[in-house]
Design a protein around this motif. Structure first.
Motif, PDB file in Angstrom:
ATOM      1  N   VAL A 120       0.833  -1.207   0.000  1.00 44.57           N
ATOM      2  CA  VAL A 120       0.000   0.000   0.000  1.00 44.57           C
ATOM      3  C   VAL A 120       0.864   1.253   0.000  1.00 44.57           C
ATOM      4  CG1 VAL A 120      -1.955   1.142   1.090  1.00 44.57           C
ATOM      5  CG2 VAL A 120      -1.638  -1.319   1.391  1.00 44.57           C
ATOM      6  N   GLN A 121       0.602   2.119  -0.968  1.00 49.63           N
ATOM      7  CA  GLN A 121       1.283   3.407  -1.009  1.00 49.63           C
ATOM      8  C   GLN A 121       0.252   4.500  -1.241  1.00 49.63           C
ATOM      9  OE1 GLN A 121       1.059   1.436  -3.564  1.00 49.63           O
ATOM     10  NE2 GLN A 121       0.647   2.670  -5.371  1.00 49.63           N
ATOM     11  N   GLY A 122       0.582   5.709  -0.815  1.00 53.86           N
ATOM     12  CA  GLY A 122      -0.306   6.838  -1.063  1.00 53.86           C
ATOM     13  C   GLY A 122      -1.677   6.649  -0.447  1.00 53.86           C
ATOM     14  N   HIS A 123      -2.701   7.045  -1.197  1.00 51.10           N
ATOM     15  CA  HIS A 123      -4.061   7.002  -0.675  1.00 51.10           C
ATOM     16  C   HIS A 123      -4.611   5.581  -0.636  1.00 51.10           C
ATOM     17  CE1 HIS A 123      -3.679  11.145  -2.350  1.00 51.10           C
ATOM     18  NE2 HIS A 123      -4.297  11.450  -1.227  1.00 51.10           N
ATOM     19  N   ALA A 124      -5.225   5.240   0.491  1.00 49.76           N
ATOM     20  CA  ALA A 124      -6.021   4.013   0.645  1.00 49.76           C
ATOM     21  C   ALA A 124      -7.265   4.441   1.412  1.00 49.76           C
ATOM     22  CB  ALA A 124      -5.247   2.936   1.383  1.00 49.76           C
ATOM     23  N   PHE A 129      -9.161   1.464   1.523  1.00 45.82           N
ATOM     24  CA  PHE A 129      -8.788   1.029   2.870  1.00 45.82           C
ATOM     25  C   PHE A 129      -9.352  -0.370   3.130  1.00 45.82           C
ATOM     26  CE2 PHE A 129      -8.890   2.649   7.588  1.00 45.82           C
ATOM     27  CZ  PHE A 129      -7.933   1.708   7.928  1.00 45.82           C
ATOM     28  N   GLN A 130     -10.608  -0.575   2.753  1.00 45.57           N
ATOM     29  CA  GLN A 130     -11.227  -1.876   2.992  1.00 45.57           C
ATOM     30  C   GLN A 130     -10.576  -2.978   2.163  1.00 45.57           C
ATOM     31  OE1 GLN A 130     -15.633  -1.826   3.923  1.00 45.57           O
ATOM     32  NE2 GLN A 130     -15.453   0.134   2.854  1.00 45.57           N
ATOM     33  N   LEU A 131     -10.121  -2.643   0.963  1.00 45.04           N
ATOM     34  CA  LEU A 131      -9.439  -3.644   0.142  1.00 45.04           C
ATOM     35  C   LEU A 131      -8.110  -4.032   0.780  1.00 45.04           C
ATOM     36  CD1 LEU A 131      -9.617  -5.327  -2.393  1.00 45.04           C
ATOM     37  CD2 LEU A 131      -8.626  -3.425  -3.680  1.00 45.04           C
ATOM     38  N   ALA A 132      -7.380  -3.064   1.324  1.00 42.99           N
ATOM     39  CA  ALA A 132      -6.147  -3.385   2.037  1.00 42.99           C
ATOM     40  C   ALA A 132      -6.444  -4.235   3.269  1.00 42.99           C
ATOM     41  CB  ALA A 132      -5.416  -2.098   2.435  1.00 42.99           C
ATOM     42  N   LEU A 133      -7.530  -3.909   3.983  1.00 45.07           N
ATOM     43  CA  LEU A 133      -7.910  -4.676   5.168  1.00 45.07           C
ATOM     44  C   LEU A 133      -8.362  -6.088   4.817  1.00 45.07           C
ATOM     45  CD1 LEU A 133      -9.924  -1.948   7.101  1.00 45.07           C
ATOM     46  CD2 LEU A 133      -7.823  -3.038   7.899  1.00 45.07           C
ATOM     47  N   ALA A 134      -8.794  -6.305   3.582  1.00 44.24           N
ATOM     48  CA  ALA A 134      -9.224  -7.638   3.166  1.00 44.24           C
ATOM     49  C   ALA A 134      -8.067  -8.633   3.134  1.00 44.24           C
ATOM     50  CB  ALA A 134      -9.893  -7.575   1.792  1.00 44.24           C
ATOM     51  N   CYS A 135      -6.852  -8.134   3.009  1.00 39.22           N
ATOM     52  CA  CYS A 135      -5.680  -9.001   2.936  1.00 39.22           C
ATOM     53  C   CYS A 135      -5.228  -9.416   4.334  1.00 39.22           C
ATOM     54  CB  CYS A 135      -4.542  -8.291   2.205  1.00 39.22           C
ATOM     55  SG  CYS A 135      -4.879  -7.999   0.453  1.00 39.22           S
ATOM     56  N   ASP A 136      -4.467 -10.497   4.380  1.00 36.79           N
ATOM     57  CA  ASP A 136      -3.950 -10.979   5.666  1.00 36.79           C
ATOM     58  C   ASP A 136      -2.918 -10.034   6.248  1.00 36.79           C
ATOM     59  OD1 ASP A 136      -5.356 -13.528   5.688  1.00 36.79           O
ATOM     60  OD2 ASP A 136      -4.023 -14.126   4.066  1.00 36.79           O
ATOM     61  N   LEU A 137      -2.042  -9.509   5.383  1.00 42.44           N
ATOM     62  CA  LEU A 137      -0.917  -8.690   5.819  1.00 42.44           C
ATOM     63  C   LEU A 137      -0.880  -7.411   4.989  1.00 42.44           C
ATOM     64  CD1 LEU A 137       1.795 -11.525   5.852  1.00 42.44           C
ATOM     65  CD2 LEU A 137       0.370 -10.784   7.769  1.00 42.44           C
ATOM     66  N   ARG A 138      -0.334  -6.351   5.588  1.00 49.08           N
ATOM     67  CA  ARG A 138      -0.199  -5.089   4.888  1.00 49.08           C
ATOM     68  C   ARG A 138       1.218  -4.541   5.076  1.00 49.08           C
ATOM     69  NH1 ARG A 138      -4.741  -6.283   6.241  1.00 49.08           N
ATOM     70  NH2 ARG A 138      -4.055  -6.309   8.411  1.00 49.08           N
ATOM     71  N   VAL A 139       1.887  -4.263   3.956  1.00 47.26           N
ATOM     72  CA  VAL A 139       3.178  -3.582   3.962  1.00 47.26           C
ATOM     73  C   VAL A 139       2.933  -2.204   3.373  1.00 47.26           C
ATOM     74  CG1 VAL A 139       5.561  -3.581   3.161  1.00 47.26           C
ATOM     75  CG2 VAL A 139       4.410  -5.750   3.693  1.00 47.26           C
ATOM     76  N   CYS A 140       3.279  -1.166   4.119  1.00 48.85           N
ATOM     77  CA  CYS A 140       2.909   0.189   3.725  1.00 48.85           C
ATOM     78  C   CYS A 140       4.129   1.059   3.471  1.00 48.85           C
ATOM     79  CB  CYS A 140       2.061   0.836   4.814  1.00 48.85           C
ATOM     80  SG  CYS A 140       0.520  -0.050   5.116  1.00 48.85           S
ATOM     81  N   ALA A 141       4.016   1.908   2.477  1.00 48.28           N
ATOM     82  CA  ALA A 141       5.028   2.928   2.249  1.00 48.28           C
ATOM     83  C   ALA A 141       4.850   4.054   3.260  1.00 48.28           C
ATOM     84  CB  ALA A 141       4.911   3.465   0.824  1.00 48.28           C
ATOM     85  N   ASP A 142       5.900   4.814   3.442  1.00 50.52           N
ATOM     86  CA  ASP A 142       5.832   5.868   4.457  1.00 50.52           C
ATOM     87  C   ASP A 142       4.949   7.042   4.050  1.00 50.52           C
ATOM     88  OD1 ASP A 142       7.490   6.894   2.498  1.00 50.52           O
ATOM     89  OD2 ASP A 142       9.255   7.105   3.795  1.00 50.52           O
ATOM     90  N   ASP A 143       4.441   7.034   2.814  1.00 45.88           N
ATOM     91  CA  ASP A 143       3.521   8.089   2.395  1.00 45.88           C
ATOM     92  C   ASP A 143       2.062   7.647   2.452  1.00 45.88           C
ATOM     93  OD1 ASP A 143       3.428   6.289   0.296  1.00 45.88           O
ATOM     94  OD2 ASP A 143       3.693   7.788  -1.282  1.00 45.88           O
ATOM     95  N   LEU A 194      -2.362  -1.834  11.975  1.00 48.62           N
ATOM     96  CA  LEU A 194      -2.933  -1.818  10.632  1.00 48.62           C
ATOM     97  C   LEU A 194      -1.893  -2.212   9.597  1.00 48.62           C
ATOM     98  CD1 LEU A 194      -5.040   1.471  10.744  1.00 48.62           C
ATOM     99  CD2 LEU A 194      -5.916  -0.867  10.610  1.00 48.62           C
ATOM    100  N   ALA A 195      -0.652  -1.849   9.838  1.00 49.31           N
ATOM    101  CA  ALA A 195       0.452  -2.195   8.946  1.00 49.31           C
ATOM    102  C   ALA A 195       1.391  -3.149   9.674  1.00 49.31           C
ATOM    103  CB  ALA A 195       1.218  -0.939   8.519  1.00 49.31           C
ATOM    104  N   ASN A 196       1.721  -4.251   9.014  1.00 48.32           N
ATOM    105  CA  ASN A 196       2.743  -5.134   9.577  1.00 48.32           C
ATOM    106  C   ASN A 196       4.109  -4.494   9.501  1.00 48.32           C
ATOM    107  OD1 ASN A 196       0.514  -7.012   8.257  1.00 48.32           O
ATOM    108  ND2 ASN A 196       1.418  -8.112   9.981  1.00 48.32           N
ATOM    109  N   LEU A 197       4.336  -3.761   8.411  1.00 53.07           N
ATOM    110  CA  LEU A 197       5.595  -3.062   8.198  1.00 53.07           C
ATOM    111  C   LEU A 197       5.314  -1.736   7.514  1.00 53.07           C
ATOM    112  CD1 LEU A 197       7.649  -6.049   6.693  1.00 53.07           C
ATOM    113  CD2 LEU A 197       8.059  -5.009   8.937  1.00 53.07           C
ATOM    114  N   ALA A 198       6.058  -0.702   7.895  1.00 46.95           N
ATOM    115  CA  ALA A 198       6.015   0.585   7.212  1.00 46.95           C
ATOM    116  C   ALA A 198       7.438   0.924   6.795  1.00 46.95           C
ATOM    117  CB  ALA A 198       5.443   1.665   8.117  1.00 46.95           C
ATOM    118  N   VAL A 199       7.645   1.155   5.512  1.00 44.06           N
ATOM    119  CA  VAL A 199       8.989   1.329   4.970  1.00 44.06           C
ATOM    120  C   VAL A 199       9.016   2.520   4.018  1.00 44.06           C
ATOM    121  CG1 VAL A 199       9.475  -1.146   5.151  1.00 44.06           C
ATOM    122  CG2 VAL A 199       8.535  -0.228   3.015  1.00 44.06           C
TER     123      VAL A 199
END
Length: 261
Positions: A120-124, A129-143, A194-199
Motif C-alpha cells: 500500500v502506497q499513497g491514498h487508501a 482502505f477496505q481492500l487493504a484490510l481484506a488481505c492478511d498482511l499489509r506492507v505500507c510505504a511511508d507516504d 494496521l500495517a505489519n511493516l512501514a517502509v
C-alpha cells in the motif's frame, strides 16, 4: 504469465505459479473503484491456480486506491451499470444481493490456502482502505494515508472492512477512525497494527518480495493449518482453542510420518 487484464485489474502469476500478483491498473484515477473493477477482482480470485501460495495486491501509480469512483452516485452512473441511486430505489432484497456481489471482491483474500499481502502506497481511502484490510498482511510505504470516509458521506463501510478493522485496532479506535474519517499515516498504522511493516516508498516492492520469500520458506500445509488456527482463535474459548491446536498438530504429525487419516 497474465491470466486477467480487464476493468482496471491485472492478474499475473510467476513461472512456478506459487505467487500471484493482482494489480489495480488505473493510476490516472488513483485506482478508483467501480462495480466492474469489483467483478474483475472476484474473477481474479476464481482464476487463481490452486498452486498459488502468496497473493500480492498492489496499485499502479502514486495511490493504492482512492476509494469508490464518485461517478457511482451520479444519475447516469457507469455505462451499462445501474447507478447507486437506481439501486437505492430497488427492493431491500435486490439491494442486499447487489452489495453481496460487490463484497465478493473483498472476501477471497483471506482464504486459508494462501496468504495475501497488500502493498500500500499513497491514498487508501474508503473502499481502498477496505481492500487493504481484506488481505492478511499489509506492507505500507511511508507516504500511506488510510481513511474510512463512508460515515462522513452518510454511508457505512460495507465492503467487509469493519470486521478486520475492529479485530486489528479494537472497537473504540475503529469507531473513532470511521466516525471522524481522519487520515491514519504510516507510523500510526504500524503502531496500531494496521500495517505489519512501514517502509520508505522506494523500498516497498523489495520489502514485499522479502516477505513473500519468507512465507514461501515454510511448508505449505503447516502454514495453512497455522493460518486456520489463528483465524478462528477469537471464535473459540481457551479450551476449544487448545483442542483445535491438538487436532491440527495430530494432522501435521501424521502427514510427516506418512500416516493417512
Amino acid at each position: 504469465m497474465t491470466l486477467l487484464d480487464q476493468d482496471g485489474v491485472r492478474l499475473t502469476v510467476d513461472d512456478e505459479a506459487v505467487v500471484a500478483t493482482v494489480t489495480l491498473t488505473n493510476p490516472a484515477k488513483r485506482n478508483a473503484q467501480s462495480p466492474a473493477l469489483w467483478r474483475a477482482l472476484t474473477e481474479a480470485g476464481r482464476l487463481l491456480p490452486g498452486s498459488v501460495r502468496v497473493a500480492v495486491l498492489r496499485g499502479e501509480g502514486k495511490s493504492f486506491s482512492a476509494g469508490l469512483d464518485r461517478q457511482a452516485f451520479t444519475p447516469e452512473g457507469f455505462d451499462g451499470e445501474p447507478s447507486f441511486l437506481d439501486l437505492a430505489r430497488g427492493s431491500d432484497a435486490e439491494l442486499d444481493v447487489a452489495i453481496a456481489e460487490y463484497q465478493q471482491a473483498f472476501t477471497w483474500w483471506r482464504r486459508t490456502d494462501l496468504v495475501s499481502i497488500a502493498a500500500v502506497q499513497g491514498h487508501a481511502i474508503g473502499a481502498g482502505f477496505q481492500l487493504a484490510l481484506a488481505c492478511d498482511l499489509r506492507v505500507c510505504a511511508d507516504d500511506v494515508q488510510f481513511a474510512m470516509r463512508e460515515t462522513s458521506l452518510g454511508l457505512v463501510p460495507d465492503l467487509t472492512g469493519t470486521h478486520p478493522l475492529t479485530a486489528l485496532v479494537g472497537y473504540a479506535r475503529a469507531l473513532e477512525i470511521c466516525a471522524t474519517g481522519r487520515f491514519v499515516h504510516a507510523a500510526e498504522a504500524e503502531r496500531l497494527g494496521l500495517a505489519n511493516l512501514a517502509v520508505p516508498a522506494a523500498e516497498l516492492d523489495a520489502t514485499v518480495r522479502d516477505l513473500t520469500a519468507a512465507l514461501l520458506a515454510a511448508p505449505r500445509d503447516a502454514l495453512i493449518e497455522t493460518k486456520a488456527l489463528l483465524r478462528e482463535a477469537h471464535t473459540r474459548t481457551y479450551e476449544e482453542q487448545l483442542a483445535a491446536e491438538r487436532a491440527a498438530q495430530a494432522r501435521r504429525l501424521r502427514d510427516l510420518a506418512g500416516i493417512a487419516d
